[in-house]
Design a protein around this motif. Structure first.
Motif, PDB file in Angstrom:
ATOM      1  N   ASN A 139       0.850  -1.196   0.000  1.00 27.88           N
ATOM      2  CA  ASN A 139       0.000   0.000   0.000  1.00 27.88           C
ATOM      3  C   ASN A 139       0.887   1.247   0.000  1.00 27.88           C
ATOM      4  O   ASN A 139       2.108   1.150  -0.087  1.00 27.88           O
ATOM      5  N   ARG A 140       0.252   2.421   0.126  1.00 28.44           N
ATOM      6  CA  ARG A 140       0.979   3.694   0.086  1.00 28.44           C
ATOM      7  C   ARG A 140       1.524   4.113   1.449  1.00 28.44           C
ATOM      8  O   ARG A 140       2.227   5.115   1.561  1.00 28.44           O
ATOM      9  N   GLU A 141       1.172   3.394   2.493  1.00 30.29           N
ATOM     10  CA  GLU A 141       1.510   3.816   3.843  1.00 30.29           C
ATOM     11  C   GLU A 141       3.020   4.017   4.034  1.00 30.29           C
ATOM     12  O   GLU A 141       3.456   4.989   4.646  1.00 30.29           O
ATOM     13  N   GLY A 142       3.808   3.068   3.555  1.00 29.72           N
ATOM     14  CA  GLY A 142       5.256   3.152   3.744  1.00 29.72           C
ATOM     15  C   GLY A 142       5.865   4.361   3.070  1.00 29.72           C
ATOM     16  O   GLY A 142       6.768   5.006   3.622  1.00 29.72           O
ATOM     17  N   PHE A 143       5.381   4.686   1.859  1.00 26.88           N
ATOM     18  CA  PHE A 143       5.902   5.844   1.130  1.00 26.88           C
ATOM     19  C   PHE A 143       5.535   7.137   1.868  1.00 26.88           C
ATOM     20  O   PHE A 143       6.352   8.050   1.996  1.00 26.88           O
ATOM     21  N   ALA A 144       4.280   7.194   2.329  1.00 30.86           N
ATOM     22  CA  ALA A 144       3.799   8.399   3.009  1.00 30.86           C
ATOM     23  C   ALA A 144       4.547   8.621   4.321  1.00 30.86           C
ATOM     24  O   ALA A 144       4.989   9.740   4.616  1.00 30.86           O
ATOM     25  N   LEU A 145       4.693   7.579   5.121  1.00 28.28           N
ATOM     26  CA  LEU A 145       5.407   7.711   6.384  1.00 28.28           C
ATOM     27  C   LEU A 145       6.847   8.140   6.144  1.00 28.28           C
ATOM     28  O   LEU A 145       7.373   9.021   6.840  1.00 28.28           O
ATOM     29  N   GLY A 146       7.501   7.551   5.151  1.00 25.52           N
ATOM     30  CA  GLY A 146       8.881   7.913   4.847  1.00 25.52           C
ATOM     31  C   GLY A 146       9.027   9.374   4.481  1.00 25.52           C
ATOM     32  O   GLY A 146       9.995  10.034   4.876  1.00 25.52           O
ATOM     33  N   SER A 147       8.063   9.910   3.733  1.00 23.46           N
ATOM     34  CA  SER A 147       8.152  11.322   3.334  1.00 23.46           C
ATOM     35  C   SER A 147       7.989  12.242   4.533  1.00 23.46           C
ATOM     36  O   SER A 147       8.660  13.283   4.624  1.00 23.46           O
ATOM     37  N   VAL A 148       7.122  11.876   5.471  1.00 30.80           N
ATOM     38  CA  VAL A 148       6.946  12.693   6.676  1.00 30.80           C
ATOM     39  C   VAL A 148       8.194  12.612   7.556  1.00 30.80           C
ATOM     40  O   VAL A 148       8.655  13.626   8.098  1.00 30.80           O
ATOM     41  N   LEU A 149       8.754  11.423   7.684  1.00 31.55           N
ATOM     42  CA  LEU A 149       9.998  11.270   8.451  1.00 31.55           C
ATOM     43  C   LEU A 149      11.123  12.107   7.832  1.00 31.55           C
ATOM     44  O   LEU A 149      11.919  12.725   8.549  1.00 31.55           O
ATOM     45  N   ALA A 150      11.179  12.124   6.494  1.00 30.38           N
ATOM     46  CA  ALA A 150      12.194  12.934   5.802  1.00 30.38           C
ATOM     47  C   ALA A 150      11.975  14.416   6.078  1.00 30.38           C
ATOM     48  O   ALA A 150      12.934  15.166   6.308  1.00 30.38           O
ATOM     49  N   ALA A 151      10.705  14.851   6.068  1.00 32.82           N
ATOM     50  CA  ALA A 151      10.387  16.255   6.342  1.00 32.82           C
ATOM     51  C   ALA A 151      10.777  16.631   7.768  1.00 32.82           C
ATOM     52  O   ALA A 151      11.276  17.739   8.017  1.00 32.82           O
ATOM     53  N   GLU A 152      10.573  15.724   8.702  1.00 33.46           N
ATOM     54  CA  GLU A 152      10.998  15.967  10.087  1.00 33.46           C
ATOM     55  C   GLU A 152      12.521  16.046  10.174  1.00 33.46           C
ATOM     56  O   GLU A 152      13.068  16.895  10.878  1.00 33.46           O
ATOM     57  N   TRP A 153      13.190  15.164   9.454  1.00 33.41           N
ATOM     58  CA  TRP A 153      14.648  15.048   9.542  1.00 33.41           C
ATOM     59  C   TRP A 153      15.370  16.277   9.012  1.00 33.41           C
ATOM     60  O   TRP A 153      16.401  16.686   9.561  1.00 33.41           O
ATOM     61  N   ILE A 154      14.843  16.910   7.940  1.00 40.57           N
ATOM     62  CA  ILE A 154      15.580  18.012   7.320  1.00 40.57           C
ATOM     63  C   ILE A 154      15.413  19.342   8.056  1.00 40.57           C
ATOM     64  O   ILE A 154      16.054  20.324   7.690  1.00 40.57           O
ATOM     65  N   GLN A 155      14.583  19.369   9.088  1.00 42.07           N
ATOM     66  CA  GLN A 155      14.409  20.621   9.819  1.00 42.07           C
ATOM     67  C   GLN A 155      15.753  21.113  10.375  1.00 42.07           C
ATOM     68  O   GLN A 155      16.484  20.363  11.023  1.00 42.07           O
ATOM     69  N   GLY A 156      16.076  22.368  10.081  1.00 40.23           N
ATOM     70  CA  GLY A 156      17.315  22.959  10.574  1.00 40.23           C
ATOM     71  C   GLY A 156      18.545  22.627   9.756  1.00 40.23           C
ATOM     72  O   GLY A 156      19.656  23.039  10.123  1.00 40.23           O
ATOM     73  N   LYS A 157      18.382  21.900   8.659  1.00 37.62           N
ATOM     74  CA  LYS A 157      19.523  21.511   7.828  1.00 37.62           C
ATOM     75  C   LYS A 157      19.537  22.309   6.522  1.00 37.62           C
ATOM     76  O   LYS A 157      18.489  22.755   6.040  1.00 37.62           O
ATOM     77  N   LYS A 158      20.725  22.469   5.953  1.00 35.51           N
ATOM     78  CA  LYS A 158      20.897  23.109   4.659  1.00 35.51           C
ATOM     79  C   LYS A 158      21.650  22.168   3.732  1.00 35.51           C
ATOM     80  O   LYS A 158      22.589  21.491   4.146  1.00 35.51           O
ATOM     81  N   GLY A 159      21.216  22.119   2.456  1.00 38.33           N
ATOM     82  CA  GLY A 159      21.925  21.303   1.493  1.00 38.33           C
ATOM     83  C   GLY A 159      21.000  20.383   0.721  1.00 38.33           C
ATOM     84  O   GLY A 159      19.776  20.495   0.780  1.00 38.33           O
ATOM     85  N   VAL A 160      21.616  19.457   0.000  1.00 36.17           N
ATOM     86  CA  VAL A 160      20.901  18.490  -0.830  1.00 36.17           C
ATOM     87  C   VAL A 160      21.050  17.111  -0.189  1.00 36.17           C
ATOM     88  O   VAL A 160      22.171  16.689   0.118  1.00 36.17           O
ATOM     89  N   PHE A 161      19.939  16.418  -0.009  1.00 36.45           N
ATOM     90  CA  PHE A 161      19.959  15.154   0.718  1.00 36.45           C
ATOM     91  C   PHE A 161      19.156  14.085  -0.016  1.00 36.45           C
ATOM     92  O   PHE A 161      18.406  14.366  -0.961  1.00 36.45           O
ATOM     93  N   THR A 162      19.322  12.848   0.448  1.00 31.82           N
ATOM     94  CA  THR A 162      18.540  11.719  -0.044  1.00 31.82           C
ATOM     95  C   THR A 162      18.074  10.895   1.148  1.00 31.82           C
ATOM     96  O   THR A 162      18.432  11.178   2.299  1.00 31.82           O
ATOM     97  N   MET A 163      17.326   9.835   0.877  1.00 30.94           N
ATOM     98  CA  MET A 163      16.875   8.970   1.956  1.00 30.94           C
ATOM     99  C   MET A 163      18.032   8.201   2.591  1.00 30.94           C
ATOM    100  O   MET A 163      17.914   7.726   3.720  1.00 30.94           O
ATOM    101  N   LYS A 164      19.148   8.072   1.891  1.00 23.80           N
ATOM    102  CA  LYS A 164      20.335   7.473   2.509  1.00 23.80           C
ATOM    103  C   LYS A 164      20.763   8.275   3.740  1.00 23.80           C
ATOM    104  O   LYS A 164      21.184   7.737   4.749  1.00 23.80           O
ATOM    105  N   ASP A 165      20.646   9.603   3.643  1.00 28.33           N
ATOM    106  CA  ASP A 165      20.986  10.466   4.775  1.00 28.33           C
ATOM    107  C   ASP A 165      19.976  10.286   5.907  1.00 28.33           C
ATOM    108  O   ASP A 165      20.356  10.146   7.071  1.00 28.33           O
ATOM    109  N   VAL A 166      18.704  10.286   5.559  1.00 25.15           N
ATOM    110  CA  VAL A 166      17.642  10.161   6.575  1.00 25.15           C
ATOM    111  C   VAL A 166      17.783   8.868   7.344  1.00 25.15           C
ATOM    112  O   VAL A 166      17.649   8.830   8.581  1.00 25.15           O
ATOM    113  N   LEU A 167      18.059   7.772   6.643  1.00 28.83           N
ATOM    114  CA  LEU A 167      18.119   6.454   7.251  1.00 28.83           C
ATOM    115  C   LEU A 167      19.536   6.065   7.684  1.00 28.83           C
ATOM    116  O   LEU A 167      19.762   4.929   8.128  1.00 28.83           O
ATOM    117  N   ASN A 168      20.492   7.001   7.519  1.00 31.76           N
ATOM    118  CA  ASN A 168      21.874   6.768   7.913  1.00 31.76           C
ATOM    119  C   ASN A 168      22.434   5.512   7.238  1.00 31.76           C
ATOM    120  O   ASN A 168      23.082   4.674   7.866  1.00 31.76           O
TER     121      ASN A 168
END
Length: 234
Positions: free
Chosen positions: A203-232
């Motif tokens: 279903n779409r749940e995993g994609f949606a949750l990942g995008s919200v987690l990414a939005a939370e993660w980039i707060q206060g950051k500058k630059g270009v990122f990918t999900m590799k950064d979010v998930l370390n």
């Protein structure tokens, strides 16, 4: 966190529900014909729109100094332009062809397998298959292209194609079928056997949750990122 939703289709509505469940506020719900009114209030924008709207959505956010997370595929011929704009504006931009945790782990598995199989390129020929619902606009999928690039970076393959593959090309068989889960498969075939790795999204749940987690993660950051950064995963 105040979120602007750029694209308010099926995915946008799932993102909205998950964001609200996590205590966030939606300040803009933009469809294809709506304006950007409310964007200035946002702490972050999440773009799940359509290929023809993605560049406008992303560039508008960067020009207004709004961090933007984009999961829209089918526009990547202008990706470098968005990277340049982000750098020029000292902005924040995160693009992902797929925000699912499982898919991003699958990306890592795909690259690791490609490294191993590169030693046996004279025995095994790689190919791919992706299956999506008939409403999906781009073909092959952004996820399939990311998988192909992961193989190319770790082997002697130098291109992908939906047509007849030459020796150095990866063939991608893109199928559009009613009411099927998103499926991505990578095959290594020889004359005596084949190896397959596969990811199936229920279903779409995993994609949606990942995008919200990414939005939370980039707060206060500058630059270009990918999900590799979010998930370390780097």
């Amino acid at each position: 966190m105040k979120i602007a939703l750029l694209g308010y289709g099926k995915m946008g509505k799932v993102i909205e529900r998950i964001a609200l469940e996590r205590g966030h506020e939606i300040v803009l719900r933009k469809g294809q014909s709506d304006t950007f009114e409310g964007l200035a209030q946002a702490d972050v924008a999440i773009d799940f729109s359509v290929p023809t709207a993605a560049v406008s959505n992303i560039s508008t956010c960067l020009n207004q100094n709004i961090p933007v997370v984009s999961g829209t595929t089918g526009w990547l011929e202008q990706y470098d332009d968005m990277i340049s704009l982000c750098e020029a504006k000292n902005g924040t931009f995160l693009y992902g062809s797929n925000f699912s945790l499982g898919v991003n782990l699958f990306f890592e598995l795909n690259e690791y397998l490609a490294k191993m199989m590169a030693r046996f390129a004279d025995v095994y020929k790689v190919s791919m298959e992706e299956i999506h619902h008939t409403q999906k606009l781009d073909s092959p999928s952004g996820t399939a292209i990311s998988l192909a690039k992961g193989i190319m970076q770790n082997s002697t393959y130098d291109a992908w194609t939906e047509g007849q593959a030459q020796e150095s090309q990866i063939h991608i068989d893109a199928k559009r079928i009613e009411n099927v889960p998103g499926t991505h498969s990578v095959f290594y075939k020889s004359e005596v056997d084949f190896i397959e790795i596969k990811h199936v999204a229920h279903n779409r749940e995993g994609f949606a949750l990942g995008s919200v987690l990414a939005a939370e993660w980039i707060q206060g950051k500058k630059g270009v990122f990918t999900m590799k950064d979010v998930l370390n995963l780097k």
